[in-house]
Design a protein around this motif. Structure first.
Motif, PDB file in Angstrom:
ATOM      1  N   LEU A 164      16.080   2.785   0.638  1.00 11.33           N
ATOM      2  CA  LEU A 164      16.461   2.124   1.885  1.00 11.33           C
ATOM      3  C   LEU A 164      15.231   1.556   2.589  1.00 11.33           C
ATOM      4  O   LEU A 164      15.270   0.455   3.144  1.00 11.33           O
ATOM      5  N   HIS A 165      14.135   2.321   2.530  1.00  9.61           N
ATOM      6  CA  HIS A 165      12.877   1.835   3.122  1.00  9.61           C
ATOM      7  C   HIS A 165      12.370   0.614   2.361  1.00  9.61           C
ATOM      8  O   HIS A 165      11.853  -0.343   2.964  1.00  9.61           O
ATOM      9  N   ALA A 166      12.527   0.624   1.044  1.00 11.21           N
ATOM     10  CA  ALA A 166      12.107  -0.520   0.232  1.00 11.21           C
ATOM     11  C   ALA A 166      12.875  -1.775   0.630  1.00 11.21           C
ATOM     12  O   ALA A 166      12.324  -2.887   0.644  1.00 11.21           O
ATOM     13  N   ALA A 167      14.166  -1.614   0.966  1.00 12.19           N
ATOM     14  CA  ALA A 167      14.972  -2.754   1.416  1.00 12.19           C
ATOM     15  C   ALA A 167      14.416  -3.327   2.719  1.00 12.19           C
ATOM     16  O   ALA A 167      14.385  -4.554   2.913  1.00 12.19           O
ATOM     17  N   GLU A 168      13.984  -2.452   3.622  1.00 12.45           N
ATOM     18  CA  GLU A 168      13.358  -2.906   4.871  1.00 12.45           C
ATOM     19  C   GLU A 168      12.054  -3.655   4.575  1.00 12.45           C
ATOM     20  O   GLU A 168      11.753  -4.670   5.207  1.00 12.45           O
ATOM     21  N   LEU A 169      11.309  -3.115   3.598  1.00 10.83           N
ATOM     22  CA  LEU A 169      10.052  -3.768   3.227  1.00 10.83           C
ATOM     23  C   LEU A 169      10.300  -5.149   2.620  1.00 10.83           C
ATOM     24  O   LEU A 169       9.509  -6.078   2.808  1.00 10.83           O
ATOM     25  N   GLU A 170      11.437  -5.295   1.878  1.00 10.17           N
ATOM     26  CA  GLU A 170      11.786  -6.603   1.303  1.00 10.17           C
ATOM     27  C   GLU A 170      11.974  -7.632   2.411  1.00 10.17           C
ATOM     28  O   GLU A 170      11.543  -8.790   2.288  1.00 10.17           O
ATOM     29  N   SER A 171      12.595  -7.229   3.503  1.00 13.09           N
ATOM     30  CA  SER A 171      12.812  -8.143   4.630  1.00 13.09           C
ATOM     31  C   SER A 171      11.484  -8.555   5.254  1.00 13.09           C
ATOM     32  O   SER A 171      11.261  -9.732   5.559  1.00 13.09           O
ATOM     33  N   LYS A 172      10.610  -7.569   5.444  1.00  7.98           N
ATOM     34  CA  LYS A 172       9.291  -7.869   6.001  1.00  7.98           C
ATOM     35  C   LYS A 172       8.513  -8.789   5.068  1.00  7.98           C
ATOM     36  O   LYS A 172       7.837  -9.732   5.498  1.00  7.98           O
ATOM     37  N   GLY A 198      -5.661 -11.854   0.838  1.00  8.93           N
ATOM     38  CA  GLY A 198      -6.100 -12.457   2.089  1.00  8.93           C
ATOM     39  C   GLY A 198      -5.098 -12.242   3.220  1.00  8.93           C
ATOM     40  O   GLY A 198      -5.470 -12.236   4.386  1.00  8.93           O
ATOM     41  N   HIS A 199      -3.819 -12.091   2.869  1.00  8.68           N
ATOM     42  CA  HIS A 199      -2.788 -11.742   3.871  1.00  8.68           C
ATOM     43  C   HIS A 199      -2.588 -10.232   3.751  1.00  8.68           C
ATOM     44  O   HIS A 199      -1.750  -9.746   2.989  1.00  8.68           O
ATOM     45  N   ASP A 200      -3.366  -9.496   4.515  1.00  9.53           N
ATOM     46  CA  ASP A 200      -3.444  -8.051   4.365  1.00  9.53           C
ATOM     47  C   ASP A 200      -2.090  -7.363   4.567  1.00  9.53           C
ATOM     48  O   ASP A 200      -1.691  -6.495   3.781  1.00  9.53           O
ATOM     49  N   ASP A 201      -1.361  -7.756   5.612  1.00  9.41           N
ATOM     50  CA  ASP A 201      -0.073  -7.120   5.895  1.00  9.41           C
ATOM     51  C   ASP A 201       0.926  -7.364   4.769  1.00  9.41           C
ATOM     52  O   ASP A 201       1.668  -6.461   4.366  1.00  9.41           O
ATOM     53  N   MET A 202       0.949  -8.593   4.269  1.00 14.05           N
ATOM     54  CA  MET A 202       1.864  -8.923   3.182  1.00 14.05           C
ATOM     55  C   MET A 202       1.516  -8.135   1.922  1.00 14.05           C
ATOM     56  O   MET A 202       2.392  -7.599   1.229  1.00 14.05           O
ATOM     57  N   TRP A 203       0.223  -8.048   1.628  1.00 20.02           N
ATOM     58  CA  TRP A 203      -0.224  -7.358   0.418  1.00 20.02           C
ATOM     59  C   TRP A 203       0.129  -5.869   0.478  1.00 20.02           C
ATOM     60  O   TRP A 203       0.632  -5.294  -0.494  1.00 20.02           O
ATOM     61  N   LYS A 204      -0.105  -5.234   1.627  1.00 20.12           N
ATOM     62  CA  LYS A 204       0.218  -3.816   1.787  1.00 20.12           C
ATOM     63  C   LYS A 204       1.726  -3.587   1.668  1.00 20.12           C
ATOM     64  O   LYS A 204       2.170  -2.596   1.060  1.00 20.12           O
ATOM     65  N   CYS A 205       2.486  -4.506   2.228  1.00 15.68           N
ATOM     66  CA  CYS A 205       3.947  -4.418   2.143  1.00 15.68           C
ATOM     67  C   CYS A 205       4.406  -4.493   0.690  1.00 15.68           C
ATOM     68  O   CYS A 205       5.241  -3.706   0.237  1.00 15.68           O
ATOM     69  N   MET A 206       3.834  -5.432  -0.061  1.00 17.28           N
ATOM     70  CA  MET A 206       4.201  -5.608  -1.461  1.00 17.28           C
ATOM     71  C   MET A 206       3.816  -4.375  -2.284  1.00 17.28           C
ATOM     72  O   MET A 206       4.589  -3.902  -3.126  1.00 17.28           O
TER      73      MET A 206
END
Length: 458
Positions: A114-122, A88-96
């Motif tokens: 390094l990109h995965a680390a940025e995604l962890e912050s998001k 239901g939280h589309d942005d969060m799900w795509k990030c995960m």
């Protein structure tokens, strides 16, 4: 603010709708209405970004998030229940999904890590680390037990997948007449009372404005639905007998039915009622032979010819074949000697409000309500003497519901159906079976109003 500008959608030669512009203001609640097949679901998909319009555009504020509840509650059968909630939280799900894919890749590069680390912050900003716990609380809040949270959606009862109100729109003329009667009664009682005289006069003016004949009739059409069969196939006495039925799904300790005995007489119209998840659809599948009981027997009379309207029939409409080709399969299979097949096909589609270019549309693009009408067409051609229907009014417009209601009232065979529509049940049922969550099954030999009265319910 959500803005729709000059939207046009065209599947064939004729546009479904064109040059549609509308602004949806903050804080308002909008209802989208229209006949089955008029383009409601298509318009919603365009707004949600699920479908690209032929022309025009949709825009919203950059900080706004949109949630979209699809019509098909069976679209996630292989997904974990808790995952579907988190989607239901589309942005969060795509990030995960993106960061998990990087961690799962044994050949991921340092740049990807390094990109995965940025995604962890998001993910943290989205509240991702508490999302599963919050999803679990939501599921418990709507009555889905914790032992089902990490299982597939296919194990959740259909009614819990897409809870919905099933309230029927009342006839506009009848409402006007009721209102007029109330106003006339007020005028009669208080027109001679000085303190109420002004109020009585104002109500006289309201009466003049509420004449039923001024209510414009709907331009929408009613399909013609009838379920006939050969009189030689008429059932006598018992249609089906259930003895000592016991059933539980594999891996579940809960027995939905235990030592259940039941006899359905020919010509009965049985409504199966109960809360979501109690086993109504399960009982229909047992009656159809799609599920086998652990113990006990279900014996249909030899002449019983069953027709089934399943709650989920999306798989029947995934092909590119046209409406004509789809219905022709059943027309050829059930035609009597001397029938003109082409006339039978065109007549069946026409009665269900499919004509002109519509009959050449691929079945995969038709709406949920149109799918329902096509299933009714199949059942009409099959000429069954027993009909088993699971929530047949879902996705139907008012005219189709009323036509179905009439068709089933005139049906002379045996009917078993599940519905949450109180008016629909009241108008049809001659017997009631209520399944309760504790495993109790109440078999009542009377109509719905009599049953409610027997339970002390108004």
């Amino acid at each position: 603010m959500l803005v729709v500008a000059n939207i046009t959608m065209q599947f064939g030669a004729k546009p479904l709708f064109e040059n549609v512009s509308v602004k949806f203001g903050e804080g308002f609640r909008y209802g989208l209405i229209g006949a089955n097949g008029s383009g409601k679901s298509t318009f919603m998909k365009i707004i949600a970004g699920e479908l690209e319009a032929s022309a025009g555009n949709v825009s919203k504020e950059t900080h706004e998030r949109m949630a979209y509840l699809r019509q098909d509650q069976f679209a996630y059968e292989d997904q974990r229940v808790i995952d579907v909630v988190m989607m239901g939280h589309d942005d969060m799900w795509k990030c995960m999904q993106e960061k998990d894919a990087i961690y799962a890749d044994p050949e991921a590069t340092e740049e990807q890590y390094l990109h995965a680390a940025e995604l962890e912050s998001k993910f943290a900003e989205f509240g991702g680390y508490t999302a599963e716990a919050r999803a679990g609380e939501l599921l418990l809040g709507v009555g889905i037990p914790s032992e089902q949270h990490f299982g597939p959606m296919s194990e959740v009862a259909p009614g819990w997948k897409l809870p919905q109100a099933r309230l029927r729109q009342q006839n506009a003329n009848a409402k006007a007449k009721e209102r007029i009667a109330d106003l006339q009664d007020f005028v009669r009682r208080f027109s001679a009372n000085k303190s109420k005289a002004k109020q009585a006069t104002s109500r006289v003016k309201l009466i003049e404005k509420l004449r039923p004949e001024d209510v414009k009739p709907s331009s929408r059409q009613y399909p013609w639905i009838r379920f006939d069969y050969d009189e030689k196939e008429k059932l006598h006495r018992q249609a089906v007998e259930i003895e000592n039925l016991t059933f539980a799904y594999p891996g579940s300790e809960r027995k939905i039915f235990k030592d259940f005995d039941f006899t359905l007489n020919a010509g009965d119209r049985l409504a199966i009622i109960g809360e979501n998840g109690v086993g109504k659809t399960t009982l229909l599948k047992l009656l159809m032979g799609e599920l086998e009981p652990q113990y006990g027997t279900i014996k249909w009379t030899e002449k019983a010819r069953r027709g089934y309207y399943a709650q989920d029939h999306a798989d029947e409409f995934k092909s590119n074949e046209s409406l004509t080709d789809w219905i022709s399969v059943y027309a050829h299979a059930t035609a009597s000697e001397g029938d003109e097949i082409e006339t039978l096909i065109r007549g069946t589609l026409g009665r269900l409000l499919f004509s002109g270019d519509d009959v050449r549309k691929p079945v995969r693009v038709i709406s949920g309500g149109e799918q329902g009408r096509m299933i009714f067409g199949k059942l009409m051609l099959q000429k069954n003497n027993v009909l088993i229907m699971d929530e047949p009014t879902n996705h139907l417009d008012m005219e189709s519901i009323e036509s179905l209601n009439t068709g089933l009232e005139k049906f002379k065979g045996t009917l078993v159906f599940v519905s949450h529509d109180r008016e629909f049940v009241s108008s049809l049922a001659t017997r009631i079976v209520e399944i309760r969550m504790d495993g109790t099954v109440i078999n009542y030999p009377g109509n719905y109003e009599e049953y409610l009265s027997s339970q002390g319910i108004d």
